[in-house]
Design an enzyme around this catalytic site. Structure first.
Site, PDB file in Angstrom:
ATOM      1  N   LEU A 170      -1.268  10.053   3.958  1.00 36.19           N
ATOM      2  CA  LEU A 170      -2.508   9.407   3.524  1.00 36.19           C
ATOM      3  C   LEU A 170      -3.295  10.206   2.481  1.00 36.19           C
ATOM      4  O   LEU A 170      -4.518  10.230   2.507  1.00 36.19           O
ATOM      5  CB  LEU A 170      -3.420   9.109   4.720  1.00 36.19           C
ATOM      6  CG  LEU A 170      -3.067   7.878   5.549  1.00 36.19           C
ATOM      7  CD1 LEU A 170      -3.988   7.770   6.736  1.00 36.19           C
ATOM      8  CD2 LEU A 170      -3.145   6.616   4.705  1.00 36.19           C
ATOM      9  N   GLY A 197       7.324  -3.054  -1.705  1.00 35.28           N
ATOM     10  CA  GLY A 197       6.957  -1.643  -1.737  1.00 35.28           C
ATOM     11  C   GLY A 197       8.020  -0.750  -2.343  1.00 35.28           C
ATOM     12  O   GLY A 197       8.002  -0.448  -3.534  1.00 35.28           O
ATOM     13  N   CYS A 237      -2.238   5.153  11.946  1.00 34.99           N
ATOM     14  CA  CYS A 237      -2.497   6.583  11.842  1.00 34.99           C
ATOM     15  C   CYS A 237      -3.036   7.102  13.180  1.00 34.99           C
ATOM     16  O   CYS A 237      -3.701   6.395  13.906  1.00 34.99           O
ATOM     17  CB  CYS A 237      -3.464   6.890  10.710  1.00 34.99           C
ATOM     18  SG  CYS A 237      -4.842   5.770  10.597  1.00 34.99           S
ATOM     19  N   GLY A 273       8.949  -5.615   4.094  1.00 35.56           N
ATOM     20  CA  GLY A 273       9.971  -4.755   4.671  1.00 35.56           C
ATOM     21  C   GLY A 273      11.284  -4.959   3.948  1.00 35.56           C
ATOM     22  O   GLY A 273      12.024  -5.883   4.260  1.00 35.56           O
ATOM     23  N   VAL A 297       3.831  11.048   3.448  1.00 33.43           N
ATOM     24  CA  VAL A 297       2.819  11.455   2.477  1.00 33.43           C
ATOM     25  C   VAL A 297       1.574  11.972   3.179  1.00 33.43           C
ATOM     26  O   VAL A 297       0.969  12.941   2.753  1.00 33.43           O
ATOM     27  CB  VAL A 297       2.456  10.290   1.532  1.00 33.43           C
ATOM     28  CG1 VAL A 297       1.322  10.679   0.580  1.00 33.43           C
ATOM     29  CG2 VAL A 297       3.684   9.865   0.739  1.00 33.43           C
ATOM     30  N   LYS A 347      -2.845  -4.708   9.539  1.00 29.18           N
ATOM     31  CA  LYS A 347      -1.452  -4.344   9.235  1.00 29.18           C
ATOM     32  C   LYS A 347      -0.829  -3.762  10.493  1.00 29.18           C
ATOM     33  O   LYS A 347      -1.299  -2.750  11.025  1.00 29.18           O
ATOM     34  CB  LYS A 347      -1.401  -3.338   8.085  1.00 29.18           C
ATOM     35  CG  LYS A 347       0.020  -3.003   7.613  1.00 29.18           C
ATOM     36  CD  LYS A 347      -0.021  -2.242   6.282  1.00 29.18           C
ATOM     37  CE  LYS A 347       1.372  -1.889   5.796  1.00 29.18           C
ATOM     38  NZ  LYS A 347       1.343  -1.187   4.493  1.00 29.18           N
ATOM     39  N   ASN A 390      -6.816  -1.195   1.291  1.00 27.19           N
ATOM     40  CA  ASN A 390      -6.187  -0.738   2.526  1.00 27.19           C
ATOM     41  C   ASN A 390      -6.986   0.441   3.055  1.00 27.19           C
ATOM     42  O   ASN A 390      -7.250   1.394   2.317  1.00 27.19           O
ATOM     43  CB  ASN A 390      -4.735  -0.342   2.243  1.00 27.19           C
ATOM     44  CG  ASN A 390      -3.997   0.122   3.479  1.00 27.19           C
ATOM     45  OD1 ASN A 390      -4.316   1.163   4.050  1.00 27.19           O
ATOM     46  ND2 ASN A 390      -3.013  -0.647   3.889  1.00 27.19           N
ATOM     47  N   SER A 441       0.815  -1.213   0.000  1.00 27.22           N
ATOM     48  CA  SER A 441       0.000   0.000   0.000  1.00 27.22           C
ATOM     49  C   SER A 441       0.845   1.257   0.000  1.00 27.22           C
ATOM     50  O   SER A 441       1.842   1.357   0.712  1.00 27.22           O
ATOM     51  CB  SER A 441      -0.898  -0.009   1.239  1.00 27.22           C
ATOM     52  OG  SER A 441      -1.625   1.192   1.300  1.00 27.22           O
TER      53      SER A 441
END
Lengths: 256, 303
Positions: B74, B265, B130, B243, B72, B165, B100, B22
């Protein structure tokens, strides 16, 4: 858009802390337009996970030339690359400078290394009529003047310290030049203070002006959203991607 | 005979164990210009909130040694725009769609889960890293009790397979994984980014406008692997490991540690073909070694 291997055909010194790489592919390349950019890998530095975004200075059927100012470890490593070595290049990226069919007279306003992507306009559209205002910090970094003098009807050079051309800024005589040259469109590229000055000086000017922005990037292709800028659309500011929605935006719509 | 690379997570079959992470892959359209994303096992979408979010001020990225920091914030078009504009296209790409989701409040999470429940997404992935506005800024996913509470609430609002997650910025990630499992999670994915910082000594200021960001990339792989290993010992539900994965060998490491599938990612930024190449290289690895991801899962030998 693709990721392709290019071989270093030339690595030339351009000015103090600025070098040029001529990158050659072994077959014809994708169609490239003025104002677009590339993302170059730094093969000698495996610890650098990001590519370096650089404006396209020049292009042919199978080469792309970029001029790079050495800023940090990545650009330093690129400067040390030898002829014959390879880099991976994602290209062509970005929207490029918009040249309408009816465009005939173009005013270029450049600050320092902003001359590099602007120069590609002259290459792609050699038959338009050009005027150029080129501003530099000093004579040691006064790059590309010849490129513009070879094509433009009028070129005016400025320097912050007076060591070359007129002592002052490109915006000093901008309105006079617009009145004298009567451009259909203005394209500008340079540091943010220059863009801010342009927004002030051109506030009441009707000639459309487009600027090419720069921002720290991640993927370079529009997926990760790190290179955001605020651009006005339908009366409110929206987050746009410098790499994919730009890097060229209308001057008056950008929040600087 | 070609090897079967499929894996199953919470009843959902992936044609191979490689999923894109994501935030690194948008909703798939950009990378689809480089290769058909149908080649991937799945894609975890950009994190979606109830309303459109414009994200943090720039700079939002800082490169560090073997990794990146991102802040970023979100940025996303909001879940309704996703359902209307991006999901129809994504549905046609023949890859598992993991939505996600993120929220400001518990109610947000529940509402997003409700809205996605009747759609074609295959699974939901709960981003609980978050800040929770109501609890004074602390992330939902830090304490096991917080993990349990939010998982419980979302569980009640969807029948879709639910992945939680996990954030690594905690005292004991195994405790958080157990809490998610007990509260009804069908799977856990880890690790989200590590909290980090970069400073520009010329300006004497943080590089990121947000000051702090999430660290990802090859430099976090050892941390992520250790955490997958710990969580594998703690829970029975499947683990999606991520990761710093950049190659097929990294995928094997995560599978051996206990992951059933993985996410890639940051590597997508280094090389836009990364995830596609990893799928192919992983296939070659399995053929050469006469194995498959199901067999590799949890195959770590500890004496």
């Amino acid at each position: 858009m693709k990721d392709q291997k290019f071989t270093i055909k030339e690595n030339n010194a351009v000015a103090e802390g600025i070098f040029e790489l001529v990158l050659q592919a072994d077959s014809p390349i994708e169609e490239v337009h003025c104002g677009q950019f590339v993302e170059v890998s730094v093969p000698s530095r495996k610890d650098l996970v990001l590519r370096r975004p650089v404006g396209i200075y020049e292009f042919t059927d199978n080469t792309i030339s970029v001029r790079i100012q050495i800023k940090g470890g990545g650009t330093k490593a690129l400067a040390a690359m030898k002829v014959g070595e390879e880099v991976d290049v994602i290209y062509p990226l970005g929207n490029g400078f918009p040249i309408a069919d009816e465009t005939k007279r173009v005013l270029i306003v450049a600050g320092g290394i902003g001359t590099f992507p602007l120069r590609s306009i002259l290459l792609e559209h050699p038959n338009l009529t050009y005027s150029a205002l080129l501003g530099y910090r000093n004579k040691n970094v006064a790059v590309c003047i010849e490129d513009f003098e070879n094509v433009c009807e009028r070129v005016k050079v400025f320097s912050d310290d007076g060591s070359i051309g007129t002592h002052g800024f490109v915006t000093d005589s901008l309105l006079d030049e617009i009145n004298a040259f009567k451009p259909d469109v203005i394209f500008a590229c340079g540091p943010t203070p220059m863009f801010k000055a342009l927004q002030r000086v051109l506030k009441d000017c009707e000639v459309p002006c487009y600027i090419s922005l720069e921002e720290r990037m991640g993927c370079g292709i529009g997926a990760c959203l790190v290179c955001a800028c605020q651009v006005e659309e339908y009366g409110e500011f929206h987050s746009k991607r410098v790499c994919a929605d730009g890097p060229v935006f209308p001057l008056k719509k950008v929040k600087l | 005979m070609s090897v079967d690379l499929s894996v199953k997570v919470a009843g959902v079959t992936f044609k191979n164990p490689i999923i894109t992470a994501s935030g690194t892959f948008g909703f798939g359209r950009e990378y689809n210009q480089f290769y058909p994303i149908s080649a991937l096992g799945g894609i975890s979408t950009k994190g979606m909130t109830l309303e459109r979010r414009d994200g943090n001020p720039v700079p939002r990225i800082a490169e560090v040694s073997s990794g990146i920091l991102n802040s970023v914030g979100l940025q996303n078009p909001g879940v309704d725009v996703f359902i209307e504009k991006d999901l129809p296209w994504l549905k046609e790409q023949n890859t598992v769609i993991i939505a996600n989701i993120a929220g400001k409040t518990e109610e947000d999470y529940c509402e997003i889960a409700r809205r996605l429940s009747d759609t074609a997404v295959d699974m939901l992935e709960l981003n609980i890293s978050c800040p929770n506005v109501k609890a004074g800024g602390m992330s939902f996913g830090v304490l096991p009790e917080g993990v349990a509470k939010i998982t419980n609430l979302v569980r009640k609002n969807t029948d879709k397979p639910l992945i939680v997650k996990l954030t690594p910025n905690v005292s004991n990630i195994a405790d958080n994984a157990r809490a998610a499992e007990d509260a009804g999670a069908d799977a856990v994915s880890l690790i989200n980014t590590l909290s980090g910082m970069a400073i520009d000594i010329r300006t004497k200021r943080p590089v990121l406008a947000n000051r702090i960001g999430g660290l990802s990339g090859p430099c976090v792989k050892p941390v992520a692997l250790r955490m997958v290993y710990d969580v594998y010992k703690a829970v029975k539900i499947p683990i999606i490991g991520m990761g710093g994965i950049t190659c097929a060998e990294d995928v094997v490491e995560f599978l051996l540690a206990g992951a059933t599938a993985v996410q890639v990612g940051t590597a997508n930024f280094t090389n836009p073909m990364a995830s596609f190449d990893i799928v192919n290289d992983f296939r070659v690895y399995c053929e050469k070694n006469q194995t498959n991801p199901r067999e590799l899962c949890g195959g770590l030998i500890v004496e």
